[in-house]
Design a protein around this motif. Structure first.
Motif, PDB file in Angstrom:
ATOM      1  N   LEU A   1       0.835  -1.191   0.000  1.00  0.00           N
ATOM      2  CA  LEU A   1       0.000   0.000   0.000  1.00  0.00           C
ATOM      3  C   LEU A   1       0.877   1.251   0.000  1.00  0.00           C
ATOM      4  O   LEU A   1       0.581   2.220  -0.715  1.00  0.00           O
ATOM      5  CB  LEU A   1      -0.918  -0.003   1.220  1.00  0.00           C
ATOM      6  CG  LEU A   1      -1.861   1.204   1.348  1.00  0.00           C
ATOM      7  CD1 LEU A   1      -2.766   1.304   0.121  1.00  0.00           C
ATOM      8  CD2 LEU A   1      -2.686   1.096   2.624  1.00  0.00           C
ATOM      9  N   ALA A   2       1.944   1.240   0.769  1.00  0.00           N
ATOM     10  CA  ALA A   2       2.865   2.378   0.791  1.00  0.00           C
ATOM     11  C   ALA A   2       3.506   2.582  -0.577  1.00  0.00           C
ATOM     12  O   ALA A   2       3.681   3.714  -1.031  1.00  0.00           O
ATOM     13  CB  ALA A   2       3.945   2.156   1.849  1.00  0.00           C
ATOM     14  N   ALA A   3       3.866   1.471  -1.249  1.00  0.00           N
ATOM     15  CA  ALA A   3       4.462   1.560  -2.576  1.00  0.00           C
ATOM     16  C   ALA A   3       3.465   2.118  -3.585  1.00  0.00           C
ATOM     17  O   ALA A   3       3.837   2.900  -4.468  1.00  0.00           O
ATOM     18  CB  ALA A   3       4.950   0.180  -3.016  1.00  0.00           C
ATOM     19  N   ILE A   4       2.203   1.733  -3.441  1.00  0.00           N
ATOM     20  CA  ILE A   4       1.164   2.255  -4.330  1.00  0.00           C
ATOM     21  C   ILE A   4       1.002   3.760  -4.134  1.00  0.00           C
ATOM     22  O   ILE A   4       0.877   4.526  -5.094  1.00  0.00           O
ATOM     23  CB  ILE A   4      -0.172   1.535  -4.077  1.00  0.00           C
ATOM     24  CG1 ILE A   4      -0.075   0.074  -4.527  1.00  0.00           C
ATOM     25  CG2 ILE A   4      -1.317   2.240  -4.806  1.00  0.00           C
ATOM     26  CD1 ILE A   4      -1.261  -0.759  -4.125  1.00  0.00           C
ATOM     27  N   MET A   5       1.015   4.217  -2.888  1.00  0.00           N
ATOM     28  CA  MET A   5       0.881   5.636  -2.611  1.00  0.00           C
ATOM     29  C   MET A   5       2.078   6.418  -3.140  1.00  0.00           C
ATOM     30  O   MET A   5       1.942   7.576  -3.552  1.00  0.00           O
ATOM     31  CB  MET A   5       0.720   5.875  -1.105  1.00  0.00           C
ATOM     32  CG  MET A   5      -0.583   5.343  -0.540  1.00  0.00           C
ATOM     33  SD  MET A   5      -2.043   5.883  -1.483  1.00  0.00           S
ATOM     34  CE  MET A   5      -1.923   7.657  -1.316  1.00  0.00           C
ATOM     35  N   LEU A   6       3.253   5.797  -3.159  1.00  0.00           N
ATOM     36  CA  LEU A   6       4.422   6.432  -3.762  1.00  0.00           C
ATOM     37  C   LEU A   6       4.170   6.674  -5.244  1.00  0.00           C
ATOM     38  O   LEU A   6       4.448   7.766  -5.767  1.00  0.00           O
ATOM     39  CB  LEU A   6       5.652   5.542  -3.576  1.00  0.00           C
ATOM     40  CG  LEU A   6       6.919   5.969  -4.336  1.00  0.00           C
ATOM     41  CD1 LEU A   6       7.434   7.304  -3.800  1.00  0.00           C
ATOM     42  CD2 LEU A   6       7.993   4.895  -4.235  1.00  0.00           C
ATOM     43  N   ALA A   7       3.619   5.664  -5.931  1.00  0.00           N
ATOM     44  CA  ALA A   7       3.319   5.806  -7.356  1.00  0.00           C
ATOM     45  C   ALA A   7       2.261   6.875  -7.587  1.00  0.00           C
ATOM     46  O   ALA A   7       2.361   7.664  -8.542  1.00  0.00           O
ATOM     47  CB  ALA A   7       2.853   4.464  -7.919  1.00  0.00           C
ATOM     48  N   VAL A   8       1.252   6.923  -6.724  1.00  0.00           N
ATOM     49  CA  VAL A   8       0.205   7.946  -6.853  1.00  0.00           C
ATOM     50  C   VAL A   8       0.800   9.342  -6.691  1.00  0.00           C
ATOM     51  O   VAL A   8       0.508  10.261  -7.463  1.00  0.00           O
ATOM     52  CB  VAL A   8      -0.913   7.716  -5.810  1.00  0.00           C
ATOM     53  CG1 VAL A   8      -1.884   8.902  -5.792  1.00  0.00           C
ATOM     54  CG2 VAL A   8      -1.662   6.426  -6.119  1.00  0.00           C
ATOM     55  N   GLY A   9       1.663   9.495  -5.688  1.00  0.00           N
ATOM     56  CA  GLY A   9       2.290  10.794  -5.447  1.00  0.00           C
ATOM     57  C   GLY A   9       3.154  11.245  -6.605  1.00  0.00           C
ATOM     58  O   GLY A   9       3.085  12.398  -7.052  1.00  0.00           O
ATOM     59  N   ILE A  10       3.967  10.333  -7.129  1.00  0.00           N
ATOM     60  CA  ILE A  10       4.825  10.663  -8.268  1.00  0.00           C
ATOM     61  C   ILE A  10       3.976  10.986  -9.490  1.00  0.00           C
ATOM     62  O   ILE A  10       4.293  11.906 -10.261  1.00  0.00           O
ATOM     63  CB  ILE A  10       5.810   9.517  -8.555  1.00  0.00           C
ATOM     64  CG1 ILE A  10       6.857   9.447  -7.439  1.00  0.00           C
ATOM     65  CG2 ILE A  10       6.483   9.690  -9.914  1.00  0.00           C
ATOM     66  CD1 ILE A  10       7.829   8.292  -7.563  1.00  0.00           C
ATOM     67  N   GLY A  11       2.886  10.245  -9.680  1.00  0.00           N
ATOM     68  CA  GLY A  11       2.004  10.517 -10.811  1.00  0.00           C
ATOM     69  C   GLY A  11       1.408  11.910 -10.752  1.00  0.00           C
ATOM     70  O   GLY A  11       1.378  12.638 -11.762  1.00  0.00           O
ATOM     71  N   ILE A  12       0.962  12.318  -9.586  1.00  0.00           N
ATOM     72  CA  ILE A  12       0.391  13.657  -9.422  1.00  0.00           C
ATOM     73  C   ILE A  12       1.449  14.726  -9.695  1.00  0.00           C
ATOM     74  O   ILE A  12       1.178  15.746 -10.335  1.00  0.00           O
ATOM     75  CB  ILE A  12      -0.207  13.820  -8.007  1.00  0.00           C
ATOM     76  CG1 ILE A  12      -1.431  12.902  -7.859  1.00  0.00           C
ATOM     77  CG2 ILE A  12      -0.592  15.269  -7.733  1.00  0.00           C
ATOM     78  CD1 ILE A  12      -1.990  12.843  -6.459  1.00  0.00           C
ATOM     79  N   GLN A  13       2.664  14.470  -9.238  1.00  0.00           N
ATOM     80  CA  GLN A  13       3.750  15.409  -9.503  1.00  0.00           C
ATOM     81  C   GLN A  13       4.075  15.488 -10.996  1.00  0.00           C
ATOM     82  O   GLN A  13       4.519  16.524 -11.495  1.00  0.00           O
ATOM     83  CB  GLN A  13       5.015  14.979  -8.751  1.00  0.00           C
ATOM     84  CG  GLN A  13       4.891  15.001  -7.236  1.00  0.00           C
ATOM     85  CD  GLN A  13       5.983  14.199  -6.571  1.00  0.00           C
ATOM     86  OE1 GLN A  13       7.058  14.046  -7.107  1.00  0.00           O
ATOM     87  NE2 GLN A  13       5.700  13.678  -5.382  1.00  0.00           N
ATOM     88  N   ASN A  14       3.863  14.395 -11.714  1.00  0.00           N
ATOM     89  CA  ASN A  14       4.204  14.355 -13.133  1.00  0.00           C
ATOM     90  C   ASN A  14       3.283  15.227 -13.992  1.00  0.00           C
ATOM     91  O   ASN A  14       3.660  15.605 -15.104  1.00  0.00           O
ATOM     92  CB  ASN A  14       4.146  12.909 -13.651  1.00  0.00           C
ATOM     93  CG  ASN A  14       5.371  12.122 -13.254  1.00  0.00           C
ATOM     94  OD1 ASN A  14       6.289  12.645 -12.636  1.00  0.00           O
ATOM     95  ND2 ASN A  14       5.388  10.853 -13.592  1.00  0.00           N
ATOM     96  N   PHE A  15       2.094  15.512 -13.493  1.00  0.00           N
ATOM     97  CA  PHE A  15       1.159  16.326 -14.279  1.00  0.00           C
ATOM     98  C   PHE A  15       1.748  17.696 -14.627  1.00  0.00           C
ATOM     99  O   PHE A  15       1.801  18.067 -15.807  1.00  0.00           O
ATOM    100  CB  PHE A  15      -0.159  16.470 -13.525  1.00  0.00           C
ATOM    101  CG  PHE A  15      -1.219  17.201 -14.299  1.00  0.00           C
ATOM    102  CD1 PHE A  15      -2.006  16.536 -15.234  1.00  0.00           C
ATOM    103  CD2 PHE A  15      -1.423  18.561 -14.114  1.00  0.00           C
ATOM    104  CE1 PHE A  15      -2.981  17.216 -15.959  1.00  0.00           C
ATOM    105  CE2 PHE A  15      -2.393  19.245 -14.828  1.00  0.00           C
ATOM    106  CZ  PHE A  15      -3.173  18.567 -15.754  1.00  0.00           C
ATOM    107  N   PRO A  16       2.231  18.470 -13.643  1.00  0.00           N
ATOM    108  CA  PRO A  16       2.842  19.754 -14.008  1.00  0.00           C
ATOM    109  C   PRO A  16       4.155  19.594 -14.771  1.00  0.00           C
ATOM    110  O   PRO A  16       4.549  20.496 -15.523  1.00  0.00           O
ATOM    111  CB  PRO A  16       3.065  20.451 -12.656  1.00  0.00           C
ATOM    112  CG  PRO A  16       3.082  19.356 -11.653  1.00  0.00           C
ATOM    113  CD  PRO A  16       2.147  18.316 -12.178  1.00  0.00           C
TER     114      PRO A  16
END
Length: 255
Positions: free
Chosen positions: A142-157
């Protein structure tokens, strides 16, 4: 989510990094909505990209690198940081020497694309290592998934900060979009690689993260800030602060 936990590490990494790439592409796709880019808009785009990249340098790269427990970590991070900066300097010199681009603005955009792409490689590796090491379920996954979610959100800008300056310098919308989304596509390759070689990749991640930080800072100082400040110091300063603040919020909230 059980179906995801039941997958092996490299499959989890593939799905996660396709998600992060998709958000990069979503950010880059906004270039289709802009018919004309004014000087003021160009100034904010370049300075905003500078702020985003400055925040990424610390919050997305150097700070996570400091969390690794390795001997002589300060030397590893320093060597990586300096090497990344030297790569951009050498790239700039080589591009200028061989006259690859017809004007200086296109050269600056090319160097920026290289830096953002290089920045996405260790992010993909981090996702792959996290999922590969925790494959099998539980809180770690779950922590690894949240890491991917966080990086994905950062990738938008980040998709925006690649495609919009290219568009502002005369590149077509489709080509600008393709360059923007491709800068995030490297995360897919890096993520799968990281999951397949967890033990080895985990050892070199601090160097890779600091290397990307050095490359990104070099681009900001040599290309983005001088370019944006040519169109007005106040507007450019506001853009840098706004870009930094946005990326800092995303990194802290989802990092």
């Amino acid at each position: 989510m059980q179906w995801f936990y039941d997958l092996c590490g490299w499959q989890q990494a593939l799905i996660a990094t396709v998600f992060t790439w998709a958000l990069t592409a979503a950010g880059a796709s906004l270039v289709f909505l802009c018919k004309k880019i004014t000087k003021n808009a160009f100034c904010f785009m370049m300075s905003g990209a500078a702020g985003i990249m400055l925040a990424s340098t610390f919050f997305s790269l150097l700070l996570p690198a400091l969390e690794y427990e390795q001997n002589f970590l300060y030397l590893i991070l320093t060597a990586g940081f300096v090497s990344g900066g030297l790569l951009i300097i050498l790239t700039d010199i080589i591009i200028g020497k061989f006259g690859t681009f017809s004007n200086d603005k296109k050269k600056k955009c090319a160097v920026m694309c290289i830096a953002v792409t290089a920045h996405n490689v260790p992010e993909g590796l981090a996702i792959g290592v996290a999922l590969g090491a925790s494959a099998g379920g539980g809180a770690a996954s779950l922590a690894a998934i949240m890491l991917a979610v966080g990086i994905g959100i950062q990738n938008f800008p980040e998709g925006i900060c690649v495609s919009f300056p290219l568009r502002a310098n005369g590149m077509g919308r489709f080509k600008s979009f393709m360059a923007g989304q491709l800068s995030g596509a490297v995360e897919i390759i890096a993520g799968v690689t990281g999951a397949l070689a967890v033990s080895f990749i985990n050892d070199i991640l601090p160097f890779a993260l600091s290397f990307s930080a050095g490359a990104m800072l070099a681009v900001v100082c040599s290309e983005l800030i001088p370019e944006s400040f040519e169109n007005g110091k106040v507007k450019a300063t506001i853009g840098v602060i706004a870009g930094f603040a946005i990326m800092m919020i995303l990194d802290i909230a989802f990092g």
